[in-house]
Scaffold this motif. Structure first.
Motif, PDB file in Angstrom:
ATOM      1  N   SER A 169      20.906  29.507  45.957  1.00 49.49           N
ATOM      2  CA  SER A 169      21.675  30.616  46.496  1.00 49.49           C
ATOM      3  C   SER A 169      23.169  30.406  46.315  1.00 49.49           C
ATOM      4  N   VAL A 170      23.897  31.504  46.436  1.00 46.40           N
ATOM      5  CA  VAL A 170      25.349  31.509  46.389  1.00 46.40           C
ATOM      6  C   VAL A 170      25.798  31.908  47.783  1.00 46.40           C
ATOM      7  N   VAL A 171      25.554  31.048  48.749  1.00 47.05           N
ATOM      8  CA  VAL A 171      25.893  31.377  50.127  1.00 47.05           C
ATOM      9  C   VAL A 171      27.318  30.928  50.398  1.00 47.05           C
ATOM     10  N   ALA A 172      28.106  31.805  50.993  1.00 45.71           N
ATOM     11  CA  ALA A 172      29.464  31.484  51.415  1.00 45.71           C
ATOM     12  C   ALA A 172      30.206  30.648  50.380  1.00 45.71           C
ATOM     13  N   PRO A 173      30.511  31.230  49.210  1.00 44.32           N
ATOM     14  CA  PRO A 173      31.278  30.468  48.221  1.00 44.32           C
ATOM     15  C   PRO A 173      32.600  30.001  48.822  1.00 44.32           C
ATOM     16  N   PRO A 174      33.087  28.824  48.404  1.00 46.53           N
ATOM     17  CA  PRO A 174      34.353  28.343  48.953  1.00 46.53           C
ATOM     18  C   PRO A 174      35.476  29.333  48.658  1.00 46.53           C
ATOM     19  N   VAL A 175      36.454  29.386  49.527  1.00 48.59           N
ATOM     20  CA  VAL A 175      37.583  30.306  49.377  1.00 48.59           C
ATOM     21  C   VAL A 175      38.443  29.862  48.188  1.00 48.59           C
ATOM     22  N   ALA A 176      38.905  30.852  47.403  1.00 49.09           N
ATOM     23  CA  ALA A 176      39.789  30.527  46.273  1.00 49.09           C
ATOM     24  C   ALA A 176      40.988  29.727  46.763  1.00 49.09           C
ATOM     25  N   GLY A 177      41.291  28.636  46.086  1.00 46.34           N
ATOM     26  CA  GLY A 177      42.434  27.811  46.458  1.00 46.34           C
ATOM     27  C   GLY A 177      42.093  26.700  47.439  1.00 46.34           C
ATOM     28  N   SER A 178      40.831  26.678  47.934  1.00 45.17           N
ATOM     29  CA  SER A 178      40.471  25.679  48.951  1.00 45.17           C
ATOM     30  C   SER A 178      40.033  24.345  48.342  1.00 45.17           C
ATOM     31  N   VAL A 179      39.880  24.295  47.012  1.00 52.19           N
ATOM     32  CA  VAL A 179      39.437  23.063  46.354  1.00 52.19           C
ATOM     33  C   VAL A 179      40.589  22.546  45.490  1.00 52.19           C
ATOM     34  N   SER A 180      40.823  21.234  45.520  1.00 52.73           N
ATOM     35  CA  SER A 180      41.948  20.667  44.762  1.00 52.73           C
ATOM     36  C   SER A 180      41.663  20.725  43.259  1.00 52.73           C
ATOM     37  N   ARG A 181      42.716  20.644  42.482  1.00 54.83           N
ATOM     38  CA  ARG A 181      42.564  20.660  41.026  1.00 54.83           C
ATOM     39  C   ARG A 181      41.694  19.485  40.553  1.00 54.83           C
ATOM     40  N   ASP A 182      41.902  18.301  41.121  1.00 54.22           N
ATOM     41  CA  ASP A 182      41.108  17.139  40.709  1.00 54.22           C
ATOM     42  C   ASP A 182      39.628  17.332  41.008  1.00 54.22           C
ATOM     43  N   ASP A 183      39.339  17.842  42.208  1.00 58.59           N
ATOM     44  CA  ASP A 183      37.932  18.087  42.555  1.00 58.59           C
ATOM     45  C   ASP A 183      37.345  19.186  41.670  1.00 58.59           C
ATOM     46  N   GLY A 184      38.183  20.171  41.323  1.00 57.10           N
ATOM     47  CA  GLY A 184      37.730  21.245  40.437  1.00 57.10           C
ATOM     48  C   GLY A 184      37.411  20.720  39.046  1.00 57.10           C
ATOM     49  N   LEU A 185      38.260  19.821  38.564  1.00 56.16           N
ATOM     50  CA  LEU A 185      38.011  19.239  37.227  1.00 56.16           C
ATOM     51  C   LEU A 185      36.749  18.376  37.238  1.00 56.16           C
ATOM     52  N   ALA A 186      36.532  17.643  38.325  1.00 56.05           N
ATOM     53  CA  ALA A 186      35.316  16.824  38.423  1.00 56.05           C
ATOM     54  C   ALA A 186      34.079  17.716  38.466  1.00 56.05           C
ATOM     55  N   ALA A 187      34.188  18.837  39.180  1.00 54.75           N
ATOM     56  CA  ALA A 187      33.058  19.776  39.244  1.00 54.75           C
ATOM     57  C   ALA A 187      32.808  20.378  37.861  1.00 54.75           C
ATOM     58  N   TRP A 188      33.901  20.721  37.156  1.00 51.51           N
ATOM     59  CA  TRP A 188      33.716  21.248  35.797  1.00 51.51           C
ATOM     60  C   TRP A 188      33.020  20.211  34.910  1.00 51.51           C
ATOM     61  N   ASP A 189      33.426  18.959  35.042  1.00 53.12           N
ATOM     62  CA  ASP A 189      32.836  17.924  34.196  1.00 53.12           C
ATOM     63  C   ASP A 189      31.315  17.839  34.395  1.00 53.12           C
ATOM     64  N   ARG A 190      30.881  17.944  35.645  1.00 58.44           N
ATOM     65  CA  ARG A 190      29.427  17.940  35.900  1.00 58.44           C
ATOM     66  C   ARG A 190      28.783  19.208  35.340  1.00 58.44           C
ATOM     67  N   ALA A 191      29.454  20.346  35.525  1.00 58.48           N
ATOM     68  CA  ALA A 191      28.905  21.609  35.003  1.00 58.48           C
ATOM     69  C   ALA A 191      28.761  21.524  33.480  1.00 58.48           C
ATOM     70  N   TRP A 192      29.743  20.891  32.843  1.00 62.87           N
ATOM     71  CA  TRP A 192      29.702  20.770  31.386  1.00 62.87           C
ATOM     72  C   TRP A 192      28.558  19.857  30.928  1.00 62.87           C
ATOM     73  N   GLN A 193      28.257  18.845  31.731  1.00 57.18           N
ATOM     74  CA  GLN A 193      27.109  17.995  31.375  1.00 57.18           C
ATOM     75  C   GLN A 193      25.818  18.813  31.353  1.00 57.18           C
ATOM     76  N   VAL A 194      25.743  19.817  32.214  1.00 58.20           N
ATOM     77  CA  VAL A 194      24.586  20.712  32.210  1.00 58.20           C
ATOM     78  C   VAL A 194      24.639  21.626  30.985  1.00 58.20           C
ATOM     79  N   MET A 195      25.788  22.300  30.809  1.00 62.15           N
ATOM     80  CA  MET A 195      25.874  23.338  29.783  1.00 62.15           C
ATOM     81  C   MET A 195      25.736  22.772  28.375  1.00 62.15           C
ATOM     82  N   SER A 196      26.206  21.538  28.179  1.00 59.85           N
ATOM     83  CA  SER A 196      26.128  20.937  26.845  1.00 59.85           C
ATOM     84  C   SER A 196      24.792  20.235  26.619  1.00 59.85           C
ATOM     85  N   HIS A 197      23.953  20.200  27.649  1.00 59.17           N
ATOM     86  CA  HIS A 197      22.636  19.578  27.495  1.00 59.17           C
ATOM     87  C   HIS A 197      21.775  20.427  26.549  1.00 59.17           C
ATOM     88  N   PRO A 198      20.934  19.776  25.735  1.00 59.71           N
ATOM     89  CA  PRO A 198      20.141  20.555  24.768  1.00 59.71           C
ATOM     90  C   PRO A 198      19.323  21.685  25.393  1.00 59.71           C
TER      91      PRO A 198
END
Ligand code: HEC
Ligand code: HEC
Length: 185
Positions: free
Chosen positions: A3-32
């Motif tokens: 589910s997409v319950v209560a998405p975090p508010v825009a601006g509530s996550v730091s840039r570093d945490d956002g980049l780390a989250a992107w890195d994990r998302a990319w591990q999924v998206m680039s997976h075969p």
């Protein structure tokens, strides 16, 4: 059900945490299990799995064509039948709603870098007009009818699933979005 319950508010996550989250998302998206369909304008899906140590172009000279469904030559659904109980074979990936086909060319990830796909995904002209919450909703929506994303996380047949699981992936996409979609170089 993810589910997409209560998405975090825009601006509530730091840039570093956002980049780390992107890195994990990319591990999924680039997976075969994901990138083998998200291919570019040569229209050739990729193969990899227990019997194919290296990712190679789909056998039998398959091309999805401009239709992205193989209508010009051999429709994907000729082999990738949708109604079957044999879920372990990608030819029979369960998808009750839509026939197996490739995403639009502008949603290609295969062979691109993390930074390239990141910038592509925050560009409404390239991503089907979706903002970050809508991207997460798309993932959730797909899973609610056992679509391609759901298959990528549970492919069966000895195929390696995409990592982390669907709910964790949705949460990472939301975290990246709430950090204002930072991208690596
Ligand atoms: C002639 C039959 C046939 C047709 C037509 C066909 N496929 Fe396949 N496809 C297969 C088989 C068989 C496999 C499984 C190969 C294996 O064991 O990994 C496969 C595997 C795949 C995979 C790899 C899944 C994974 O595990 O990563 C993708 C992606 C794919 N097909 C996409 C397509 C698309 C898109 C089309 C239409 C443009 C298409 N196929 C048309 C037979 C077909
Ligand atoms: C059988 C081929 C196939 C597989 C496998 C597949 N996708 Fe897709 N994907 C599609 C198609 C087709 C679309 C276009 C649907 C749309 O825009 O409504 C799409 C669109 C998307 C989008 C929207 C992209 C954007 O730019 O807005 C995301 C996100 C996505 N897929 C994630 C995934 C993830 C994560 C996986 C693996 C767990 C995956 N997909 C596996 C076919 C596939």
């Amino acid at each position: 059900m993810p589910s997409v319950v209560a998405p975090p508010v825009a601006g509530s996550v730091s840039r570093d945490d956002g980049l780390a989250a992107w890195d994990r998302a990319w591990q999924v998206m680039s997976h075969p299990r994901c990138a083998n369909c998200h291919v570019g304008d040569d229209h050739r899906p990729m193969w990899s799995g227990p019997d194919y140590p290296r990712t190679t172009p789909h056998g039998m000279n398959i091309s999805a064509g401009d239709s992205r469904m193989g209508i010009e030559t051999l429709p994907c659904a000729t082999c990738h039948i949708t109604a079957s109980t044999l879920e372990s074979d990608p030819r029979q990936a369960p998808n009750a709603m839509v026939d197996w086909h490739l995403p639009p060319v502008e949603m290609a990830w295969f062979g691109l870098t993390s930074g390239q796909v990141c910038r592509q995904l925050r560009d409404p002209a390239m991503n089907g007009g979706r903002d970050w919450v809508q991207i997460a909703e798309h993932l959730q929506e797909d899973a609610s009818h056992g679509g391609f994303v759901a298959w990528g996380f549970a492919p069966g047949g000895g195929r390696e699933p995409a990592p982390f699981g669907l709910q964790a992936h949705i949460d990472d996409v939301l975290r990246w979005g709430a950090a204002e979609q930072p991208c690596p170089e």
